[in-house]
Design a protein around this motif. Structure first.
Motif, PDB file in Angstrom:
ATOM      1  N   THR A  69      58.819   9.469   8.681  1.00 34.19           N
ATOM      2  CA  THR A  69      59.841  10.480   8.939  1.00 34.19           C
ATOM      3  C   THR A  69      61.208   9.816   8.942  1.00 34.19           C
ATOM      4  O   THR A  69      61.424   8.829   9.653  1.00 34.19           O
ATOM      5  CB  THR A  69      59.612  11.161  10.290  1.00 34.19           C
ATOM      6  N   VAL A  70      62.118  10.387   8.163  1.00 31.29           N
ATOM      7  CA  VAL A  70      63.484   9.883   8.127  1.00 31.29           C
ATOM      8  C   VAL A  70      64.362  10.820   8.948  1.00 31.29           C
ATOM      9  O   VAL A  70      64.204  12.045   8.892  1.00 31.29           O
ATOM     10  CB  VAL A  70      64.004   9.746   6.680  1.00 31.29           C
ATOM     11  N   SER A  71      65.275  10.240   9.706  1.00 28.26           N
ATOM     12  CA  SER A  71      66.176  11.030  10.549  1.00 28.26           C
ATOM     13  C   SER A  71      67.481  10.266  10.723  1.00 28.26           C
ATOM     14  O   SER A  71      67.577   9.087  10.349  1.00 28.26           O
ATOM     15  CB  SER A  71      65.533  11.319  11.904  1.00 28.26           C
ATOM     16  N   ARG A  72      68.456  10.938  11.290  1.00 25.14           N
ATOM     17  CA  ARG A  72      69.736  10.275  11.506  1.00 25.14           C
ATOM     18  C   ARG A  72      70.324  10.712  12.826  1.00 25.14           C
ATOM     19  O   ARG A  72      70.075  11.812  13.306  1.00 25.14           O
ATOM     20  CB  ARG A  72      70.707  10.533  10.365  1.00 25.14           C
ATOM     21  N   ASP A  73      71.125   9.831  13.399  1.00 25.96           N
ATOM     22  CA  ASP A  73      71.897  10.117  14.598  1.00 25.96           C
ATOM     23  C   ASP A  73      73.338   9.796  14.245  1.00 25.96           C
ATOM     24  O   ASP A  73      73.746   8.627  14.242  1.00 25.96           O
ATOM     25  CB  ASP A  73      71.406   9.259  15.762  1.00 25.96           C
ATOM     26  N   ASN A  74      74.102  10.835  13.932  1.00 18.82           N
ATOM     27  CA  ASN A  74      75.476  10.605  13.489  1.00 18.82           C
ATOM     28  C   ASN A  74      76.341  10.022  14.601  1.00 18.82           C
ATOM     29  O   ASN A  74      77.298   9.293  14.320  1.00 18.82           O
ATOM     30  CB  ASN A  74      76.077  11.901  12.962  1.00 18.82           C
ATOM     31  N   ALA A  75      76.033  10.345  15.834  1.00 15.70           N
ATOM     32  CA  ALA A  75      76.810   9.794  16.945  1.00 15.70           C
ATOM     33  C   ALA A  75      76.675   8.278  17.024  1.00 15.70           C
ATOM     34  O   ALA A  75      77.584   7.583  17.478  1.00 15.70           O
ATOM     35  CB  ALA A  75      76.365  10.426  18.260  1.00 15.70           C
ATOM     36  N   LYS A  76      75.536   7.788  16.567  1.00 20.56           N
ATOM     37  CA  LYS A  76      75.287   6.346  16.572  1.00 20.56           C
ATOM     38  C   LYS A  76      75.443   5.735  15.187  1.00 20.56           C
ATOM     39  O   LYS A  76      75.198   4.532  15.022  1.00 20.56           O
ATOM     40  CB  LYS A  76      73.876   6.054  17.105  1.00 20.56           C
ATOM     41  N   ASN A  77      75.816   6.546  14.209  1.00 17.27           N
ATOM     42  CA  ASN A  77      75.949   6.056  12.830  1.00 17.27           C
ATOM     43  C   ASN A  77      74.693   5.318  12.387  1.00 17.27           C
ATOM     44  O   ASN A  77      74.762   4.235  11.782  1.00 17.27           O
ATOM     45  CB  ASN A  77      77.165   5.127  12.699  1.00 17.27           C
ATOM     46  N   THR A  78      73.566   5.904  12.672  1.00 15.34           N
ATOM     47  CA  THR A  78      72.299   5.229  12.415  1.00 15.34           C
ATOM     48  C   THR A  78      71.307   6.182  11.767  1.00 15.34           C
ATOM     49  O   THR A  78      71.222   7.353  12.140  1.00 15.34           O
ATOM     50  CB  THR A  78      71.712   4.667  13.716  1.00 15.34           C
ATOM     51  N   VAL A  79      70.582   5.654  10.821  1.00 17.23           N
ATOM     52  CA  VAL A  79      69.478   6.366  10.189  1.00 17.23           C
ATOM     53  C   VAL A  79      68.186   5.636  10.542  1.00 17.23           C
ATOM     54  O   VAL A  79      68.172   4.403  10.622  1.00 17.23           O
ATOM     55  CB  VAL A  79      69.665   6.425   8.662  1.00 17.23           C
ATOM     56  N   TYR A  80      67.141   6.405  10.749  1.00 14.86           N
ATOM     57  CA  TYR A  80      65.867   5.839  11.158  1.00 14.86           C
ATOM     58  C   TYR A  80      64.772   6.159  10.147  1.00 14.86           C
ATOM     59  O   TYR A  80      64.818   7.172   9.452  1.00 14.86           O
ATOM     60  CB  TYR A  80      65.451   6.398  12.522  1.00 14.86           C
ATOM     61  N   LEU A  81      63.798   5.289  10.100  1.00 13.55           N
ATOM     62  CA  LEU A  81      62.576   5.569   9.353  1.00 13.55           C
ATOM     63  C   LEU A  81      61.418   5.299  10.303  1.00 13.55           C
ATOM     64  O   LEU A  81      61.104   4.140  10.592  1.00 13.55           O
ATOM     65  CB  LEU A  81      62.463   4.706   8.096  1.00 13.55           C
ATOM     66  N   GLN A  82      60.837   6.373  10.806  1.00 16.17           N
ATOM     67  CA  GLN A  82      59.668   6.255  11.678  1.00 16.17           C
ATOM     68  C   GLN A  82      58.435   6.154  10.804  1.00 16.17           C
ATOM     69  O   GLN A  82      58.181   7.040   9.979  1.00 16.17           O
ATOM     70  CB  GLN A  82      59.564   7.455  12.600  1.00 16.17           C
ATOM     71  N   MET A  83      57.678   5.092  10.974  1.00 14.01           N
ATOM     72  CA  MET A  83      56.508   4.845  10.141  1.00 14.01           C
ATOM     73  C   MET A  83      55.273   4.802  11.025  1.00 14.01           C
ATOM     74  O   MET A  83      55.149   3.920  11.877  1.00 14.01           O
ATOM     75  CB  MET A  83      56.672   3.529   9.374  1.00 14.01           C
ATOM     76  N   ASN A  84      54.392   5.746  10.817  1.00 16.08           N
ATOM     77  CA  ASN A  84      53.147   5.832  11.576  1.00 16.08           C
ATOM     78  C   ASN A  84      51.952   5.616  10.659  1.00 16.08           C
ATOM     79  O   ASN A  84      52.068   5.709   9.436  1.00 16.08           O
ATOM     80  CB  ASN A  84      53.039   7.195  12.251  1.00 16.08           C
ATOM     81  N   SER A  85      50.825   5.354  11.256  1.00 12.48           N
ATOM     82  CA  SER A  85      49.578   5.162  10.497  1.00 12.48           C
ATOM     83  C   SER A  85      49.786   4.191   9.343  1.00 12.48           C
ATOM     84  O   SER A  85      49.400   4.458   8.199  1.00 12.48           O
ATOM     85  CB  SER A  85      49.068   6.514   9.969  1.00 12.48           C
ATOM     86  N   LEU A  86      50.394   3.085   9.655  1.00 12.90           N
ATOM     87  CA  LEU A  86      50.733   2.118   8.609  1.00 12.90           C
ATOM     88  C   LEU A  86      49.483   1.539   7.962  1.00 12.90           C
ATOM     89  O   LEU A  86      48.442   1.351   8.612  1.00 12.90           O
ATOM     90  CB  LEU A  86      51.597   1.010   9.186  1.00 12.90           C
ATOM     91  N   LYS A  87      49.632   1.250   6.684  1.00 10.60           N
ATOM     92  CA  LYS A  87      48.551   0.706   5.871  1.00 10.60           C
ATOM     93  C   LYS A  87      48.991  -0.637   5.279  1.00 10.60           C
ATOM     94  O   LYS A  87      50.194  -0.871   5.107  1.00 10.60           O
ATOM     95  CB  LYS A  87      48.216   1.668   4.733  1.00 10.60           C
ATOM     96  N   PRO A  88      48.043  -1.484   4.940  1.00  8.46           N
ATOM     97  CA  PRO A  88      48.429  -2.768   4.327  1.00  8.46           C
ATOM     98  C   PRO A  88      49.302  -2.597   3.085  1.00  8.46           C
ATOM     99  O   PRO A  88      50.195  -3.425   2.832  1.00  8.46           O
ATOM    100  CB  PRO A  88      47.080  -3.404   3.987  1.00  8.46           C
ATOM    101  N   GLU A  89      49.087  -1.530   2.349  1.00  6.30           N
ATOM    102  CA  GLU A  89      49.891  -1.312   1.147  1.00  6.30           C
ATOM    103  C   GLU A  89      51.330  -0.899   1.449  1.00  6.30           C
ATOM    104  O   GLU A  89      52.154  -0.782   0.542  1.00  6.30           O
ATOM    105  CB  GLU A  89      49.238  -0.274   0.229  1.00  6.30           C
ATOM    106  N   ASP A  90      51.649  -0.684   2.719  1.00  7.63           N
ATOM    107  CA  ASP A  90      53.037  -0.427   3.102  1.00  7.63           C
ATOM    108  C   ASP A  90      53.827  -1.724   3.283  1.00  7.63           C
ATOM    109  O   ASP A  90      55.043  -1.683   3.498  1.00  7.63           O
ATOM    110  CB  ASP A  90      53.096   0.366   4.417  1.00  7.63           C
ATOM    111  N   THR A  91      53.153  -2.849   3.195  1.00 11.61           N
ATOM    112  CA  THR A  91      53.824  -4.139   3.347  1.00 11.61           C
ATOM    113  C   THR A  91      54.881  -4.318   2.261  1.00 11.61           C
ATOM    114  O   THR A  91      54.598  -4.199   1.071  1.00 11.61           O
ATOM    115  CB  THR A  91      52.802  -5.280   3.268  1.00 11.61           C
ATOM    116  N   ALA A  92      56.108  -4.593   2.687  1.00 12.55           N
ATOM    117  CA  ALA A  92      57.226  -4.726   1.757  1.00 12.55           C
ATOM    118  C   ALA A  92      58.484  -5.060   2.553  1.00 12.55           C
ATOM    119  O   ALA A  92      58.498  -4.993   3.779  1.00 12.55           O
ATOM    120  CB  ALA A  92      57.438  -3.431   0.978  1.00 12.55           C
TER     121      ALA A  92
END
Length: 122
Positions: A69-92
């Motif tokens: 899930t991608v989201s942003r907090d403009n007050a903090k000038n920050t964008v997030y990428l929440q990554m759940n159920s990670l798999k070995p193929e997500d390695t990068a």
């Protein structure tokens, strides 16, 4: 000019979670379109997720739908990428990018962070 700094990478076991952060500084951030990309060893950089700066809509590559899930907090000038159920193929190495186009094409983004390593073990 926009400076982007990613953080939050690390090593986790399969099934685990990580939240990546992308802190921005410089010109107006809140209206910019944001993208997350990743590059695994020996592979080309690939699109992961994007967030529309105008309406907040999001889009994901098929392999991460329902897990990331991608989201942003403009007050903090920050964008997030929440990554759940990670798999070995997500390695990068994961990169955030900012630009004026809402696109999955990395070539159209203007600004890039330095990347953060994500390693998922089985």
């Amino acid at each position: 000019q926009v400076q982007l700094v990613e953080s939050g990478g690390g090593s986790v076991q399969a099934g685990g979670s990580l939240r990546l952060s992308c802190a921005a500084s410089g010109r107006t951030f809140s209206s910019m379109n944001m993208g997350w990309f990743r590059q695994a060893p020996g592979k080309l950089r690939e699109f992961v997720a994007r967030l529309n700066g105008s309406d907040g809509s999001t889009d994901y590559t098929e392999s991460v739908k329902g897990r990331f899930t991608v989201s942003r907090d403009n007050a903090k000038n920050t964008v997030y990428l929440q990554m759940n159920s990670l798999k070995p193929e997500d390695t990068a190495v994961y990169y955030c990018a900012a630009g004026t186009w809402y696109t999955g094409s990395g070539a159209l983004y203007l600004y890039w962070g330095q990347g953060t390593q994500v390693t998922v073990s089985s």
